[in-house]
Design an enzyme around this catalytic site. Sequence first.
Site, mmCIF file in Angstrom:
data_model
loop_
_atom_site.group_PDB
_atom_site.id
_atom_site.type_symbol
_atom_site.label_atom_id
_atom_site.label_comp_id
_atom_site.label_asym_id
_atom_site.label_seq_id
_atom_site.Cartn_x
_atom_site.Cartn_y
_atom_site.Cartn_z
ATOM 1 N N GLU A 59 0.839 -1.211 0.000
ATOM 2 C CA GLU A 59 0.000 0.000 0.000
ATOM 3 C C GLU A 59 0.873 1.260 0.000
ATOM 4 O OE1 GLU A 59 -3.535 0.118 -0.192
ATOM 5 O OE2 GLU A 59 -3.021 -1.928 -0.769
ATOM 6 N N TRP A 85 -9.150 7.105 -8.612
ATOM 7 C CA TRP A 85 -10.316 7.341 -9.474
ATOM 8 C C TRP A 85 -10.048 6.909 -10.908
ATOM 9 C CZ3 TRP A 85 -15.326 8.079 -8.972
ATOM 10 C CH2 TRP A 85 -15.813 8.353 -7.683
ATOM 11 N N TRP A 142 -19.733 10.613 -21.335
ATOM 12 C CA TRP A 142 -20.318 10.437 -20.002
ATOM 13 C C TRP A 142 -21.772 10.932 -20.004
ATOM 14 C CZ3 TRP A 142 -17.188 7.498 -17.282
ATOM 15 C CH2 TRP A 142 -15.813 7.612 -17.448
ATOM 16 N N TRP A 191 -15.326 10.498 -14.064
ATOM 17 C CA TRP A 191 -14.521 10.255 -12.860
ATOM 18 C C TRP A 191 -14.090 11.550 -12.191
ATOM 19 C CZ3 TRP A 191 -9.583 12.254 -13.004
ATOM 20 C CH2 TRP A 191 -9.020 12.504 -14.268
ATOM 21 N N ASN A 198 -11.180 1.471 2.200
ATOM 22 C CA ASN A 198 -10.566 1.412 0.871
ATOM 23 C C ASN A 198 -11.305 0.495 -0.117
ATOM 24 O OD1 ASN A 198 -8.439 2.320 -0.897
ATOM 25 N ND2 ASN A 198 -7.739 0.208 -0.880
ATOM 26 N N TRP A 205 2.224 1.743 -3.478
ATOM 27 C CA TRP A 205 1.212 2.383 -4.351
ATOM 28 C C TRP A 205 1.249 3.897 -4.161
ATOM 29 C CZ3 TRP A 205 -1.586 1.194 -8.436
ATOM 30 C CH2 TRP A 205 -1.936 -0.142 -8.700
#
Length: 438
Positions: free
Chosen positions: A262, A369, A293, A346, A328, A265
């Site tokens: 994590e 996102w 969209w 997004w 998460n 990341w």
Amino acid sequence: MSQIYPEPVTLFWFRRDLRIEDNAGLYYALRSGQPVVPVFIFDRHILDSLDDPEDRRVTFIHDILGLINKNLISKGSSIDVRYGLPEEIFPALLKEYPVTAVYTNHDYEPYAQQRDRKIANLLSASKIPLYTAKDQVIFEKGEVVKDDGKPYTVFTPYSKRWRAQLNDFYLKPYPVHKYLKQLAPMKERAIPSLKSMGFREGEREFPDNEIPAQLIRDYARQRDFPGLDATTRLSLHLRFGTTSIRQLAAQAKDLSETFLNELIWRDFYQMILWHFPQVVGQSFKPEYDRIRWRNNEKEFEAWCVGNTGYPIVDAGMRELNETGFMHNRVRMITASFLTKHLLIDWRWGEAYFAKKLLDYELASNNGGWQWAAGTGCDAAPYFRIFNPYLQTKKFDPELTYIRKWVPELEELTYAKPIVEHEYARQRCLETYKNALNK
């Protein structure tokens, strides 16, 4: 304005590194040999963009500065906290202190880069250097790159190289405590009140930054279940630097590969933002900006307030609105639902999270996102569409989390599903396919 301090000083500029121990920039400032005056600026460029006068993040920063000041006062010093625009505050500081150098820590966000260039130029006009250090990540910028020197855009090979490069040198804490005698002796300085900056005290329930080792050991096994109290909630402390990334990575290295992952990341997304700043407003994969969209405002509002008729999605959004936090696993589910089920851009979801999350950090929020929408680097493929019912069955089978946040679940008053899952799935696949096959 008369000078506050009689002899030449070094300024240390606190930003997103709100701690004294193991602080790289503060360490280098204290070792520079001159008395060090710690400063912090409540930046109006940032505060003016917040629309909630009870924004808990401002309360959190204010509280932490109070603790830092208390610590400094016990050492015969103080922190000089200002409110305003950095480009106006620095000329005032230079009039009040005979400054010979300014130290701070790197910040990788586009606004921060622009601000730091402006301040460096302003200081340079007075022949004052601005020194910056790496503090909030283990590896930054071009430190972990491919053999040809290009940045990674896929996480797995990046994480392998990251781990291969890691050694004790990168995890070693900066021994700030040895040099605290270099703090400038100062009378206690008052911190501007929240009220004077246009804010009121927000809710004060903040997670602890001391994490039991057992929680990290159990992290891999329990982290995906939102009904358990099994995540560290350290993201707030990492965001504002009230916890040292080095200390945390050293702990994770010994206790949990999954938890260390994590943290990798986090470094990965900071590196992506540094190399590809265009991701702030555009899809990392440009062809995804062709997606048409739907952007239905009524449906977006239902998602924001947690009234979509999909219990796991609604629970997550209500948790976010009430606490400033979201588990998460549920962040992935709610983001997938907005972008894939409702076909809402997004960027709308990213902006809503930016407003509400206590731990909001541009690089990770943007990365998360774009991952969920399929538009980012190393993103979930566009045809991977989370099924909220299966996610519930797998990760909240007893509905512990859902019942906590959606108490009216079995009542007739609970919302009907905003869209049927299979229909939404097909619509999403067609929309993405049409955009990408152009």
